[in-house]
Design a protein around this motif. Structure first.
Motif, PDB file in Angstrom:
ATOM      1  N   ALA A 137      32.115  32.450  40.163  1.00 32.58           N
ATOM      2  CA  ALA A 137      32.497  33.626  39.385  1.00 32.58           C
ATOM      3  C   ALA A 137      33.185  33.162  38.110  1.00 32.58           C
ATOM      4  O   ALA A 137      33.391  31.950  37.908  1.00 32.58           O
ATOM      5  CB  ALA A 137      33.419  34.544  40.191  1.00 32.58           C
ATOM      6  N   PHE A 138      33.537  34.109  37.250  1.00 32.14           N
ATOM      7  CA  PHE A 138      34.295  33.772  36.052  1.00 32.14           C
ATOM      8  C   PHE A 138      35.129  34.965  35.619  1.00 32.14           C
ATOM      9  O   PHE A 138      34.840  36.118  35.969  1.00 32.14           O
ATOM     10  CB  PHE A 138      33.364  33.334  34.918  1.00 32.14           C
ATOM     11  CG  PHE A 138      32.612  34.448  34.252  1.00 32.14           C
ATOM     12  CD1 PHE A 138      32.991  34.932  32.999  1.00 32.14           C
ATOM     13  CD2 PHE A 138      31.513  35.033  34.865  1.00 32.14           C
ATOM     14  CE1 PHE A 138      32.297  35.967  32.386  1.00 32.14           C
ATOM     15  CE2 PHE A 138      30.815  36.059  34.256  1.00 32.14           C
ATOM     16  CZ  PHE A 138      31.200  36.532  33.007  1.00 32.14           C
ATOM     17  N   LYS A 145      37.863  41.418  33.669  1.00 31.98           N
ATOM     18  CA  LYS A 145      37.364  41.531  35.042  1.00 31.98           C
ATOM     19  C   LYS A 145      36.935  40.179  35.596  1.00 31.98           C
ATOM     20  O   LYS A 145      36.611  39.264  34.865  1.00 31.98           O
ATOM     21  CB  LYS A 145      36.192  42.516  35.104  1.00 31.98           C
ATOM     22  CG  LYS A 145      36.585  43.955  34.798  1.00 31.98           C
ATOM     23  CD  LYS A 145      35.386  44.883  34.951  1.00 31.98           C
ATOM     24  CE  LYS A 145      35.770  46.330  34.682  1.00 31.98           C
ATOM     25  NZ  LYS A 145      34.588  47.243  34.831  1.00 31.98           N
ATOM     26  N   PHE A 146      36.938  40.110  36.923  1.00 25.27           N
ATOM     27  CA  PHE A 146      36.473  38.936  37.649  1.00 25.27           C
ATOM     28  C   PHE A 146      35.012  39.153  37.993  1.00 25.27           C
ATOM     29  O   PHE A 146      34.674  39.979  38.835  1.00 25.27           O
ATOM     30  CB  PHE A 146      37.320  38.747  38.908  1.00 25.27           C
ATOM     31  CG  PHE A 146      37.034  37.475  39.657  1.00 25.27           C
ATOM     32  CD1 PHE A 146      37.321  36.238  39.107  1.00 25.27           C
ATOM     33  CD2 PHE A 146      36.492  37.509  40.939  1.00 25.27           C
ATOM     34  CE1 PHE A 146      37.069  35.062  39.809  1.00 25.27           C
ATOM     35  CE2 PHE A 146      36.238  36.350  41.643  1.00 25.27           C
ATOM     36  CZ  PHE A 146      36.529  35.127  41.076  1.00 25.27           C
ATOM     37  N   GLN A 147      34.119  38.433  37.300  1.00 29.89           N
ATOM     38  CA  GLN A 147      32.684  38.662  37.441  1.00 29.89           C
ATOM     39  C   GLN A 147      32.056  37.637  38.380  1.00 29.89           C
ATOM     40  O   GLN A 147      32.184  36.439  38.165  1.00 29.89           O
ATOM     41  CB  GLN A 147      32.002  38.568  36.063  1.00 29.89           C
ATOM     42  CG  GLN A 147      32.596  39.482  35.006  1.00 29.89           C
ATOM     43  CD  GLN A 147      32.094  40.909  35.140  1.00 29.89           C
ATOM     44  OE1 GLN A 147      31.378  41.247  36.076  1.00 29.89           O
ATOM     45  NE2 GLN A 147      32.472  41.753  34.213  1.00 29.89           N
ATOM     46  N   LYS A 148      31.369  38.113  39.397  1.00 27.35           N
ATOM     47  CA  LYS A 148      30.694  37.217  40.328  1.00 27.35           C
ATOM     48  C   LYS A 148      29.425  36.645  39.694  1.00 27.35           C
ATOM     49  O   LYS A 148      28.779  37.290  38.879  1.00 27.35           O
ATOM     50  CB  LYS A 148      30.346  37.946  41.625  1.00 27.35           C
ATOM     51  CG  LYS A 148      31.556  38.363  42.442  1.00 27.35           C
ATOM     52  CD  LYS A 148      31.137  39.013  43.757  1.00 27.35           C
ATOM     53  CE  LYS A 148      32.343  39.408  44.586  1.00 27.35           C
ATOM     54  NZ  LYS A 148      31.941  40.036  45.893  1.00 27.35           N
ATOM     55  N   VAL A 172      38.938  23.882  36.785  1.00 30.00           N
ATOM     56  CA  VAL A 172      37.479  23.978  36.761  1.00 30.00           C
ATOM     57  C   VAL A 172      37.121  25.404  36.353  1.00 30.00           C
ATOM     58  O   VAL A 172      37.566  26.369  36.980  1.00 30.00           O
ATOM     59  CB  VAL A 172      36.842  23.639  38.118  1.00 30.00           C
ATOM     60  CG1 VAL A 172      35.326  23.748  38.029  1.00 30.00           C
ATOM     61  CG2 VAL A 172      37.244  22.244  38.570  1.00 30.00           C
ATOM     62  N   THR A 173      36.322  25.523  35.309  1.00 29.75           N
ATOM     63  CA  THR A 173      35.952  26.828  34.758  1.00 29.75           C
ATOM     64  C   THR A 173      34.435  26.955  34.745  1.00 29.75           C
ATOM     65  O   THR A 173      33.726  25.999  34.419  1.00 29.75           O
ATOM     66  CB  THR A 173      36.498  26.986  33.334  1.00 29.75           C
ATOM     67  OG1 THR A 173      37.892  26.647  33.319  1.00 29.75           O
ATOM     68  CG2 THR A 173      36.329  28.407  32.839  1.00 29.75           C
ATOM     69  N   LEU A 174      33.945  28.126  35.086  1.00 24.73           N
ATOM     70  CA  LEU A 174      32.508  28.396  35.134  1.00 24.73           C
ATOM     71  C   LEU A 174      32.212  29.644  34.314  1.00 24.73           C
ATOM     72  O   LEU A 174      33.008  30.582  34.278  1.00 24.73           O
ATOM     73  CB  LEU A 174      32.057  28.614  36.586  1.00 24.73           C
ATOM     74  CG  LEU A 174      30.612  29.075  36.833  1.00 24.73           C
ATOM     75  CD1 LEU A 174      29.632  27.972  36.491  1.00 24.73           C
ATOM     76  CD2 LEU A 174      30.437  29.507  38.292  1.00 24.73           C
ATOM     77  N   ALA A 175      31.077  29.647  33.642  1.00 26.17           N
ATOM     78  CA  ALA A 175      30.662  30.830  32.881  1.00 26.17           C
ATOM     79  C   ALA A 175      29.165  30.766  32.626  1.00 26.17           C
ATOM     80  O   ALA A 175      28.568  29.686  32.601  1.00 26.17           O
ATOM     81  CB  ALA A 175      31.417  30.923  31.558  1.00 26.17           C
TER      82      ALA A 175
END
Length: 318
Positions: A137-138, A145-148, A172-175
């Motif tokens: 998610a990010f 908002k917390f987006q899955k 650790v960051t994901l997008a």
């Protein structure tokens, strides 16, 4: 096996084979300490990856996953595939002597490693049991908002791995691709990597497949020591491989429905006009024809019988 880049520039860690492990490393090792015996310096890594299901039956699934890793060696011949992600094996899992730091992108749930689900990211220290795993998610800075996210989406995504040498904090960051790095990381943990990493160490990626054919790809990556990782030029990245029929272009997605609808309307209108014309010019049946049947002659036969409708040959005369 160590995978080369494909002709289109995509680094394919696996190919069209099940129960396979694959690796790719930067050729030269890196030093994460200024001097021997000192603490590991701050570093930042970013990379763009993609997972592509290859199995025609399990078209929305991949097994088992991939990792970004830092290791003192490029020799992973003893590592196992499937749930071991080409990183460790049943004997080496959990041993501090491996000196491996990794971030896993796991598309399978393995209870033996306490996986939370089949769509998660985790920090791994010499083990396949992740340190503080989180579902993919990010945090969207635009709306808060917390987006899955789905790792197995056939879409490119970007990961940032940041380590602070002074505080020993790992973020650790994901997008999704083309989304700026979120200000809030997905994972944040404290672990002194000075107790883990050796100098020099190699930077690379590992991946493995299980019983389902899966393709794990890296499209680009960058590294910064004591500085943010250089920004990846997304416009220059290769495209993620596609499986099956090529998707329609944006123009076709818009034009094709319009053309189809227009064709259906024209065909329907033509049929209606044809039927109405037939009904308009249909001959009226006399009452006596209902009993004796219609006695009608084609125009051609009448023309010949009257020799071109001459007066001397009019019907009823002579």
């Amino acid at each position: 096996m160590e995978q080369p880049r494909s002709p289109d520039g995509v680094l394919e860690l696996t190919n069209h084979t099940v129960h396979l492990k694959g690796h790719a490393f930067y050729p030269a090792p890196w030093r994460f300490r200024k001097f021997p015996g000192e603490m590991v310096q701050s570093f930042s890594v970013t990379f763009v990856f993609g997972m592509v299901p290859m199995d025609p039956i399990y078209s929305d699934e991949c097994t088992d996953g991939m990792t970004f890793l830092i290791s003192p060696t490029k020799d992973f011949s003893g590592a196992q595939h499937s749930q071991y992600l080409g990183l460790l094996n049943k004997t080496s899992d959990g041993k501090a002597s491996s000196h491996i730091f990794a971030v896993e992108l796991d598309s399978s749930q393995n209870t033996e490693f306490n996986d939370i689900d089949d769509n998660h990211i985790g920090i791994n220290i010499n083990s396949l049991t992740s340190f503080q795993p989180r579902s993919a998610a990010f945090y969207d800075d635009k709306n808060g908002k917390f987006q899955k996210l789905s790792l197995v989406s056939r879409k490119e995504m970007q990961v940032w791995v940041d380590y602070n040498g002074e505080t020993a904090q790992i973020n650790v960051t994901l997008a999704p691709l083309r989304v700026a790095k979120p200000s809030k990381p997905l994972l944040s943990a404290t672990y002194n990597l000075s107790t883990v990493l050796e100098d020099p160490s190699y930077i690379g990626f590992s991946a493995s497949t299980g019983p389902i054919n899966s393709l794990y790809c890296v499209l680009g990556w960058s590294l910064g020591i004591n500085s943010p990782a250089p920004v990846i030029d997304i416009a220059r990245l290769p495209k993620l491989p596609t499986v099956g029929p090529k998707p329609l272009s944006k123009v076709l997605e818009i034009v094709l429905p319009i053309v189809t609808a227009t064709f259906i309307v024209l065909v329907g209108t033509t049929i209606i006009l044809f039927v109405r014309r037939r009904m308009k010019y249909a001959e009226v049946q006399e009452d006596w024809e209902a009993e004796f049947g219609p006695h009608r002659f084609p125009y051609k036969d009448l023309f010949h019988a009257t020799d071109g409708f001459k007066n001397k040959n009019l019907l009823g005369l002579g």
